[in-house]
Write a protein that holds these residues in place. Structure first.
Motif, PDB file in Angstrom:
ATOM      1  N   HIS A 192      40.211  36.104  42.533  1.00  0.00           N
ATOM      2  CA  HIS A 192      38.833  36.375  41.757  1.00  0.00           C
ATOM      3  C   HIS A 192      38.429  35.350  40.785  1.00  0.00           C
ATOM      4  O   HIS A 192      37.296  34.927  40.447  1.00  0.00           O
ATOM      5  N   GLN A 193      39.758  34.873  40.248  1.00  0.00           N
ATOM      6  CA  GLN A 193      39.195  33.978  39.197  1.00  0.00           C
ATOM      7  C   GLN A 193      39.180  32.546  39.754  1.00  0.00           C
ATOM      8  O   GLN A 193      38.006  31.962  39.184  1.00  0.00           O
ATOM      9  N   VAL A 194      39.295  32.165  40.659  1.00  0.00           N
ATOM     10  CA  VAL A 194      38.918  30.851  41.489  1.00  0.00           C
ATOM     11  C   VAL A 194      37.676  31.021  42.004  1.00  0.00           C
ATOM     12  O   VAL A 194      36.639  30.159  41.922  1.00  0.00           O
ATOM     13  N   ALA A 195      37.407  32.261  42.627  1.00  0.00           N
ATOM     14  CA  ALA A 195      36.213  32.507  43.300  1.00  0.00           C
ATOM     15  C   ALA A 195      34.942  32.426  42.382  1.00  0.00           C
ATOM     16  O   ALA A 195      33.593  31.732  42.426  1.00  0.00           O
ATOM     17  N   GLN A 196      35.280  33.315  41.123  1.00  0.00           N
ATOM     18  CA  GLN A 196      34.088  33.448  40.208  1.00  0.00           C
ATOM     19  C   GLN A 196      33.907  32.217  39.283  1.00  0.00           C
ATOM     20  O   GLN A 196      32.822  32.065  38.870  1.00  0.00           O
ATOM     21  N   ARG A 197      35.037  31.222  39.390  1.00  0.00           N
ATOM     22  CA  ARG A 197      34.814  30.091  38.586  1.00  0.00           C
ATOM     23  C   ARG A 197      33.556  29.283  39.248  1.00  0.00           C
ATOM     24  O   ARG A 197      32.750  28.533  38.463  1.00  0.00           O
ATOM     25  N   PHE A 198      33.522  29.209  40.667  1.00  0.00           N
ATOM     26  CA  PHE A 198      32.601  28.375  41.239  1.00  0.00           C
ATOM     27  C   PHE A 198      31.541  29.236  41.699  1.00  0.00           C
ATOM     28  O   PHE A 198      30.415  28.688  42.151  1.00  0.00           O
ATOM     29  N   ALA A 199      31.490  30.565  41.794  1.00  0.00           N
ATOM     30  CA  ALA A 199      30.485  31.419  42.097  1.00  0.00           C
ATOM     31  C   ALA A 199      30.487  32.853  41.382  1.00  0.00           C
ATOM     32  O   ALA A 199      31.287  33.532  41.942  1.00  0.00           O
ATOM     33  N   PRO A 200      29.990  32.990  40.234  1.00  0.00           N
ATOM     34  CA  PRO A 200      30.171  34.140  39.340  1.00  0.00           C
ATOM     35  C   PRO A 200      29.955  35.305  39.732  1.00  0.00           C
ATOM     36  O   PRO A 200      30.302  36.286  39.595  1.00  0.00           O
ATOM     37  N   ASP A 201      28.860  35.416  40.868  1.00  0.00           N
ATOM     38  CA  ASP A 201      28.664  36.668  41.507  1.00  0.00           C
ATOM     39  C   ASP A 201      29.802  36.993  43.039  1.00  0.00           C
ATOM     40  O   ASP A 201      29.276  38.036  43.461  1.00  0.00           O
ATOM     41  N   ALA A 202      30.889  36.210  42.783  1.00  0.00           N
ATOM     42  CA  ALA A 202      31.656  36.722  43.981  1.00  0.00           C
ATOM     43  C   ALA A 202      32.485  38.063  43.559  1.00  0.00           C
ATOM     44  O   ALA A 202      32.668  38.531  42.483  1.00  0.00           O
ATOM     45  N   ARG A 203      32.764  38.822  44.799  1.00  0.00           N
ATOM     46  CA  ARG A 203      33.351  39.880  44.717  1.00  0.00           C
ATOM     47  C   ARG A 203      34.569  40.073  45.736  1.00  0.00           C
ATOM     48  O   ARG A 203      34.711  39.424  46.667  1.00  0.00           O
ATOM     49  N   VAL A 204      35.673  40.657  45.011  1.00  0.00           N
ATOM     50  CA  VAL A 204      36.916  40.493  45.799  1.00  0.00           C
ATOM     51  C   VAL A 204      37.752  41.919  45.658  1.00  0.00           C
ATOM     52  O   VAL A 204      37.659  42.691  44.624  1.00  0.00           O
ATOM     53  N   VAL A 205      38.002  42.239  46.789  1.00  0.00           N
ATOM     54  CA  VAL A 205      39.043  43.424  47.104  1.00  0.00           C
ATOM     55  C   VAL A 205      40.623  42.834  47.055  1.00  0.00           C
ATOM     56  O   VAL A 205      40.556  42.122  48.164  1.00  0.00           O
ATOM     57  N   TYR A 206      41.411  43.258  46.138  1.00  0.00           N
ATOM     58  CA  TYR A 206      42.853  42.974  46.614  1.00  0.00           C
ATOM     59  C   TYR A 206      43.437  44.004  47.349  1.00  0.00           C
ATOM     60  O   TYR A 206      43.239  45.149  47.137  1.00  0.00           O
ATOM     61  N   VAL A 207      44.442  43.890  47.983  1.00  0.00           N
ATOM     62  CA  VAL A 207      45.052  44.980  48.785  1.00  0.00           C
ATOM     63  C   VAL A 207      46.745  44.539  49.005  1.00  0.00           C
ATOM     64  O   VAL A 207      46.964  43.215  49.134  1.00  0.00           O
ATOM     65  N   ASP A 208      47.458  45.154  48.563  1.00  0.00           N
ATOM     66  CA  ASP A 208      48.937  45.048  48.590  1.00  0.00           C
ATOM     67  C   ASP A 208      49.809  46.266  48.707  1.00  0.00           C
ATOM     68  O   ASP A 208      49.277  47.356  48.525  1.00  0.00           O
ATOM     69  N   ILE A 209      50.882  46.129  49.575  1.00  0.00           N
ATOM     70  CA  ILE A 209      51.706  47.411  49.774  1.00  0.00           C
ATOM     71  C   ILE A 209      52.674  47.576  48.516  1.00  0.00           C
ATOM     72  O   ILE A 209      52.966  48.732  48.684  1.00  0.00           O
ATOM     73  N   ASP A 210      52.838  46.799  47.928  1.00  0.00           N
ATOM     74  CA  ASP A 210      53.798  46.931  46.749  1.00  0.00           C
ATOM     75  C   ASP A 210      53.096  47.450  45.570  1.00  0.00           C
ATOM     76  O   ASP A 210      52.102  47.103  45.126  1.00  0.00           O
ATOM     77  N   PRO A 211      53.497  48.542  44.952  1.00  0.00           N
ATOM     78  CA  PRO A 211      53.083  49.269  43.899  1.00  0.00           C
ATOM     79  C   PRO A 211      52.964  48.527  42.659  1.00  0.00           C
ATOM     80  O   PRO A 211      52.330  48.800  41.753  1.00  0.00           O
ATOM     81  N   ILE A 212      53.831  47.589  42.674  1.00  0.00           N
ATOM     82  CA  ILE A 212      54.054  46.907  41.329  1.00  0.00           C
ATOM     83  C   ILE A 212      52.844  46.003  41.010  1.00  0.00           C
ATOM     84  O   ILE A 212      52.345  45.947  40.137  1.00  0.00           O
ATOM     85  N   VAL A 213      52.158  45.612  42.163  1.00  0.00           N
ATOM     86  CA  VAL A 213      50.955  44.692  42.221  1.00  0.00           C
ATOM     87  C   VAL A 213      49.735  45.638  41.458  1.00  0.00           C
ATOM     88  O   VAL A 213      49.081  45.200  40.752  1.00  0.00           O
ATOM     89  N   LEU A 214      49.671  46.956  42.180  1.00  0.00           N
ATOM     90  CA  LEU A 214      48.536  47.663  41.489  1.00  0.00           C
ATOM     91  C   LEU A 214      48.688  47.761  40.040  1.00  0.00           C
ATOM     92  O   LEU A 214      47.910  47.742  39.109  1.00  0.00           O
ATOM     93  N   ALA A 215      50.024  48.137  39.513  1.00  0.00           N
ATOM     94  CA  ALA A 215      50.192  48.380  38.230  1.00  0.00           C
ATOM     95  C   ALA A 215      50.013  47.253  37.427  1.00  0.00           C
ATOM     96  O   ALA A 215      49.338  47.139  36.329  1.00  0.00           O
ATOM     97  N   HIS A 216      50.446  45.819  37.612  1.00  0.00           N
ATOM     98  CA  HIS A 216      50.027  44.803  36.886  1.00  0.00           C
ATOM     99  C   HIS A 216      48.414  44.215  37.015  1.00  0.00           C
ATOM    100  O   HIS A 216      47.850  44.014  36.227  1.00  0.00           O
ATOM    101  N   ALA A 217      47.962  44.702  38.326  1.00  0.00           N
ATOM    102  CA  ALA A 217      46.215  44.246  38.494  1.00  0.00           C
ATOM    103  C   ALA A 217      45.610  44.917  37.731  1.00  0.00           C
ATOM    104  O   ALA A 217      44.486  44.532  37.131  1.00  0.00           O
ATOM    105  N   HIS A 218      45.742  46.370  37.419  1.00  0.00           N
ATOM    106  CA  HIS A 218      44.976  47.121  36.748  1.00  0.00           C
ATOM    107  C   HIS A 218      44.736  46.701  35.521  1.00  0.00           C
ATOM    108  O   HIS A 218      43.398  46.637  34.838  1.00  0.00           O
ATOM    109  N   ALA A 219      45.773  46.028  34.659  1.00  0.00           N
ATOM    110  CA  ALA A 219      45.539  45.588  33.365  1.00  0.00           C
ATOM    111  C   ALA A 219      44.715  44.359  33.391  1.00  0.00           C
ATOM    112  O   ALA A 219      43.934  44.133  32.466  1.00  0.00           O
TER     113      ALA A 219
END
Ligand SMILES: C[S@@+](CC[C@H](N)C(=O)[O-])C[C@H]1O[C@@H](n2cnc3c(N)ncnc32)[C@H](O)[C@@H]1O
Length: 282
Positions: free
Chosen positions: A90-117
């Protein structure tokens, strides 16, 4: 932020290594446990290329997302997104296209915990815990329905996750389900660890899957078959270091001193590498 209504958190496994944490360590991250570090330090003597190819993949991610925004893509689904690090999609996309939308998906719950912040104030980016092998559940997820318009081109990214799909998972179905339903002009980004030497690839598969991480090293030809039906964007499917290299792109964080001896191993040994590219739906 988007994605607050999550299913109850799955427990974070401490007794087996996880791909997200081990890969994150090779990118210079600190969110890992002894079991992840021991797994890598036990793997690298036989497969020293791993540190280089993890980092080469992450550099490819920057180039491919930048290319997609320049091609007009404004929505991304990042399957197996990994732990947040520098220059997330999302940071790369929004640097070049501020209106970009991103859905992240991961099976590992630690990803959700860190990405929330990280995503606390971001209404156009969300993270969900999901299994990419269950593409229908991802398509039905309320955040995917809210942020992704399948009548417009979408980029579906499977970056450095192909090796986590074994043949028993029917990887062709996994890779094609969303792109088959997406608008013409959509893209599939793909990369996975390959070996030109099937014996060494099989040894790597046995070693990593034997450690509890689902894994299948393929040959480049086996990957090509999985992606058949989509048109590779120039320069095609190849070792990622050769995909539109850019000496001026942002550098990654330095690696931990325990991994530093393995940097540069791909210069001596070209047998195992990260293979992939970008493909377009006509
Ligand atoms: C090597 S990392 C790649 C991270 C990121 N895509 C990148 O290219 O930098 C692989 C990621 O895939 C995730 N993963 C593995 N199997 C998965 C599955 N079945 N569904 C969703 N995520 C999965 C792991 O948890 C890990 O975060």
């Amino acid at each position: 932020m988007a994605g607050d209504e999550q299913p109850e958190m799955m427990p974070i496994p401490f007794d087996v290594p996880t791909s997200a944490r081990a890969y994150g360590w090779m990118l210079g991250g600190k969110d890992n446990y002894a079991v992840d570090r021991e797994f890598l330090l036990h793997t690298l003597p036989d497969f020293p290329e791993c540190v280089d190819i993890a980092r080469q993949n992450r550099e490819f991610l920057f180039r491919v997302v930048r290319h997609l925004t320049q091609a007009g893509v404004r929505q991304f689904i990042d399957m197996g997104c990994g732990l947040p690090t520098d220059d997330n999609v999302h940071q790369v996309a929004q640097r070049f296209a501020p209106d970009a939308r991103v859905v992240y998906v991961d099976i590992d719950p630690i990803v959700l915990a860190h990405a929330h912040a990280l995503l606390a104030d971001d209404a156009t980016t969300t993270v969900i815990t999901g299994d990419m092998r269950d593409q229908d559940a991802i398509l039905d997820h309320p955040d995917v329905r809210r942020l992704i318009d399948f009548d417009e081109p979408v980029a579906v990214l499977f970056l450095s996750v192909g090796h986590h799909l074994t043949d028993a998972d029917d990887p062709r179905r996994v890779l094609h389900t969303i792109i088959d339903r997406a608008a013409p002009g959509s893209y599939l980004g793909f990369s996975q660890v390959v070996s030109d030497d099937p014996e060494r690839g099989a040894a790597m598969t046995a070693h990593i899957s034997g450690s509890g991480v689902p894994w299948q090293t393929r040959t480049p030809g086996e990957v090509d078959v999985l992606l058949d039906g989509l048109a590779p964007v120039e320069p095609g499917l190849l070792n990622l270091v050769d995909w539109r290299p850019d000496a001026d792109q942002p550098s990654l964080a330095p690696v931990h001193e325990d991994l530093a001896p393995y940097l540069g191993a791909t210069e001596q040994n070209k047998g195992i590498y990260e293979y992939g590219g970008l493909l377009r739906k006509a």
